[in-house]
Design a protein around this motif. Structure first.
Motif: not given
Ligand SMILES: [Fe+2]
Length: 348
Positions: A58-62, A114-116, A131-133
């Protein structure tokens, strides 16, 4: 852990990964797999007789190494991420409102940055994977690479909160043992959003002062580059922050000066061909940079501009070159995607 109607959350921990399967075709979608549990995912797929068709981040995870590349290599599944994802090796770059079918499962992608910048939410039937949104009674942090609370507020309020109230929300994380929520519930109960103006949300997010995730640079840069085998020593956050960024327009005019800067494109060969490249670029994929740096020895004193798909991998490369004593290194901000967006010339 029970698979019901072709759906299961796979980790039972704070970090959530999901499997959705089409019961008729036995094709499956994996969302946000973590690398350390890839063997378990393969076992679950095999046990239930599913074949991975799509693997989605869902996004590039950190905060955790992604399992998408291992799953691609081991199952042949197609990797799906947003077009702004910096990593190479993605099979399908998706945009807002794009639809994909996996057997009888219809997915609609919503771009929810927004998160990424590359954050997406995935709507499948009455479920939305956020995801992390949007989290349960929370939202993803906006203080890491490319995060922006104003953009995140708009993604949540203008995109996710326009879905039917009954839509079930399955987030990328939950640390309180909750499995899901609904859009209607989050609209009125999410303490970060309910009754809060856009500006109040921005102020709240800017004031969180959260500690950085452990090993963030190792994890994030591995996920940004798809290099997770220790073959590249990644620069520190402060080294990355000192890289000079130049815009496509600035680079275009620099290229007309004499002598022009040397362009080092650290993309993969397939990206170099697919996106086009700037005339005169020397292709040295990031993975080969430290072993091929001798090719740049004669230009050590010269202006060097590093280029990649989105400008993220090339920032890493620019920081590595600077640490090796190259004195005049800059990064093309936004990379070839932004260069192309500006309609600047490329070579096939
Ligand atoms: Fe995240």
């Amino acid at each position: 852990m029970v698979l019901i109607d072709g759906f299961i959350e796979l980790n039972r921990g704070g970090c959530k990964s999901y499997l959705l399967g089409c019961e008729k075709t036995r094709k499956a979608i994996l969302i946000d797999p973590v690398r350390e549990r890839v063997a378990l995912y393969l076992a679950v797929l095999a046990y239930h007789g599913y074949r991975a068709e799509f693997v989605i981040d869902t996004h590039t995870h950190a905060d955790h190494p992604s399992g998408i590349w291992d799953l691609q290599a081991l199952t042949g599944a197609k990797l799906v991420t947003h077009r702004l994802t910096p990593a190479p090796g993605i099979d399908i770059h998706v945009c807002d409102r794009q639809r994909l079918a996996c057997g009888s499962l219809e997915m609609t992608v919503l771009h929810t940055p927004g998160h990424t910048p590359d954050s997406i939410s995935i709507l499948v039937g009455e479920r939305i994977f956020t995801g992390d949104t949007l989290l349960i009674h929370g939202t993803g942090r906006t203080d890491l690479a490319g995060g922006d609370p104003a953009i995140q507020y708009d993604s949540i309020v203008s995109q996710l909160f326009t879905l039917p109230d009954s839509t079930k929300v399955f987030p990328g994380h939950d640390y309180r043992g909750q499995t899901h929520s609904t859009i209607g519930h989050e609209k009125v109960r999410n303490p970060r959003l309910a009754g809060r103006s856009r500006q109040a949300y921005i102020d709240l997010m800017n004031d969180l002062n959260l500690p950085l995730p452990e090993r963030i640079q190792e994890v994030l840069q591995a996920n940004q580059t798809a290099i997770d085998d220790g073959s590249l020593k990644f620069p520190s956050l402060s080294q990355l922050n000192t890289v000079r960024q130049i815009s496509p327009i600035e680079l275009d005019s620099l290229l007309k000066s004499s002598p022009p800067p040397l362009l080092v494109d650290v993309s993969q060969p397939e990206e170099f061909a697919e996106l086009g490249h700037i005339q005169g670029s020397l292709l040295i994929p990031l993975r080969q940079l430290t072993v091929r740096v001798g090719e740049l020895e004669s230009v050590r004193e010269r202006e060097v501009v590093v280029v990649s798909r989105t400008g993220v991998r090339s920032t890493t490369a620019a920081a590595i070159l600077s640490a090796m004593g190259f004195e005049h290194v800059s990064n093309l901000e936004g990379g070839m995607l932004e260069w192309n967006e500006q309609g600047l010339p490329t070579e096939p």
